[in-house]
Design an enzyme around this catalytic site. Structure first.
Site: not given
Ligand code: C6P
Length: 419
Positions: A132, A209, A212, A235, A375
């Site tokens: 991401h 990270d 997910q 999430k 992203c």
């Molecule tokens: N992915 C998706 O629809 P934030 O926005 O900081 O809470 O998370 C960012 C992020 C970082 N790593 C991974 C693997 C992610 O999936 C995400 C967020 C969402 O896939 C929004 S782009």
């Protein structure tokens, strides 16, 4: 992690779970809402919504400052969530749990503090081809600032990490390996423990990270032996604007602070400033107190079901989703077809239709999915596509939701003349 509810004795009552989420009663374009976008953000159970309101009704105050009862109550509630998280991810010390605004901020914190002090010209930072942007842009920019080198672990056509050349990718020059635990596009769950072992042998630190993964499976950061682990509350049934950075105490201790201001200091004079103890050194200013306090209720909700049970249920539902989607002509699943080391982010492309059109059509039927590059533009390039449609599952989804997705995708192809 609560082990009171074992895999065997828990009856996964998805109808009961659904009834806990008020938003799922909503009609979208005249249809029952089928929410398949939990990878972007999950819905919230009534307990979490009530906890948020209760915080403002009963204990709203600033933390770590006041000596009055409300300030003490708010501080205790805030710190209770920290202890809860420490237990939830494997029994870490509370000093190792830092509250941030989300996964993105957690990773940026590491890049701007640990990264600025530990990365020098010629050093190597290893990421993967499935990151991401949150786990890619901070490292690419750090490498540019420092004249360091970005290396990538490639992926196979199936969407798994290709570790065949890993000993040449992670070398003695590698200072950091930063990779996702579960891909938000492919659903792939990566072998973090194995990669940590290799990285540590070469003297590198590892950031995983967990945006997910933590919401969907038991995660024990102590067992994984990662140096840093990042995730977001929104999430996993919690509010937006709250994230966590876990870091090993000895590493956090040596890092400079990220934001400067109130609460992150010990003593301040014009001549000399000293930092507060961990974790406060990294929590400048007034944080998202209501969000952090509310997150505690989300964690309890997940624990009452049991993370093992959640993982087992979602694995079964993912298998069902893949089985149904591959029945549709012209549709290709982007990511592993089997559910071994795979979560419930199911991306697909249609040979005739753009993912945005798929999403718009499904929305007209009450079905919420995500479409776009998620992203992950460099991953899209590797997959030779510009975008995918993605259904991402959670505890409140069931086979009826997957059937609705399948039936409307089928109807969509007919509607656009691609039967
Ligand atoms: N992915 C998706 O629809 P934030 O926005 O900081 O809470 O998370 C960012 C992020 C970082 N790593 C991974 C693997 C992610 O999936 C995400 C967020 C969402 O896939 C929004 S782009």
């Amino acid at each position: 992690m609560s082990t009171e509810t074992t895999k065997k004795d828990f009856l996964f009552d998805v109808q009961k779970i659904k009834s806990d989420f008020p938003i799922l009663q909503r009609k979208i374009n005249g249809h029952r809402l089928v929410y398949l976008d939990s990878g972007a953000s999950t819905q919230k159970p009534i307990e979490v919504i009530d906890a948020h309101t209760d915080y403002f009704k009963k204990i709203n105050s600033n933390i770590h400052r006041g000596l009055h009862t409300l300030a003490e109550d708010a501080t205790n509630a805030y710190e209770k969530t920290r202890s809860h998280i420490a237990k939830f991810i494997g029994g870490t010390k509370t000093s190792e749990i830092i509250f941030t605004a989300g996964t993105t901020e957690s990773i940026n914190l590491v890049a701007y503090t640990w990264g600025e002090t530990n990365i020098a010209e010629g050093d190597e930072i290893v990421i993967t081809d499935m990151e991401h942007h949150a786990n890619l842009v901070p490292w690419v920019m750090l490498a540019k600032r420092k004249n360091a080198i970005i290396k990538r672990i490639p992926i196979t056509d199936e969407g798994r990490l290709d570790l065949s050349d890993i000993q040449n990718i992670i070398t003695e020059k590698t200072k950091l390996v930063s990779l996702t635990h579960m891909s938000n596009v492919l659903g792939t769950v990566n072998p973090i423990k194995e990669i940590v072992q290799i990285a540590h042998q070469k003297g590198a630190v590892v950031l995983a990270d967990g945006a997910q993964s933590v919401p969907h499976m038991p995660v024990d950061v102590v067992d994984l032996d990662v140096d840093f682990y990042a995730f977001s509350a929104h999430k996993m049934l919690g509010p937006t604007g709250v994230g966590v950075l876990y870091g090993k105490e000895d590493i956090l201790d040596k890092m400079p602070p990220f934001n400067m201001g109130g609460e992150m200091i010990s003593e301040v004079s014009f001549e000399r400033i000293t930092w507060a103890e961990l974790p406060h050194k990294f929590e400048a200013g007034t944080p998202n107190i209501a969000g952090v306090v509310t997150f505690d209720t989300a964690l309890t909700y997940l624990e009452n079901i049991g993370m093992e049970n959640i993982h087992a249920y979602e694995t079964k539902l993912t298998a069902y989703a893949i089985k149904k989607l591959i029945q549709i002509d012209g549709l290709k699943i982007q990511g592993p077809y089997n559910t071994i080391n795979r979560g419930g982010a199911v991306s697909f492309t249609d040979k005739n239709l753009h993912p945005h059109d798929i999403s718009t059509f499904l929305d007209s039927k009450g079905i919420a999915i995500r479409a776009g590059h998620h992203c992950a533009q460099t991953l899209m390039k590797r997959m030779r596509t510009i975008a995918t449609a993605r259904a991402s599952l959670y505890i409140y989804n069931d086979e009826a939701d997957i059937d609705a997705l399948h039936d409307e995708l089928f109807a969509m192809r007919r509607y656009f003349g691609h039967e």
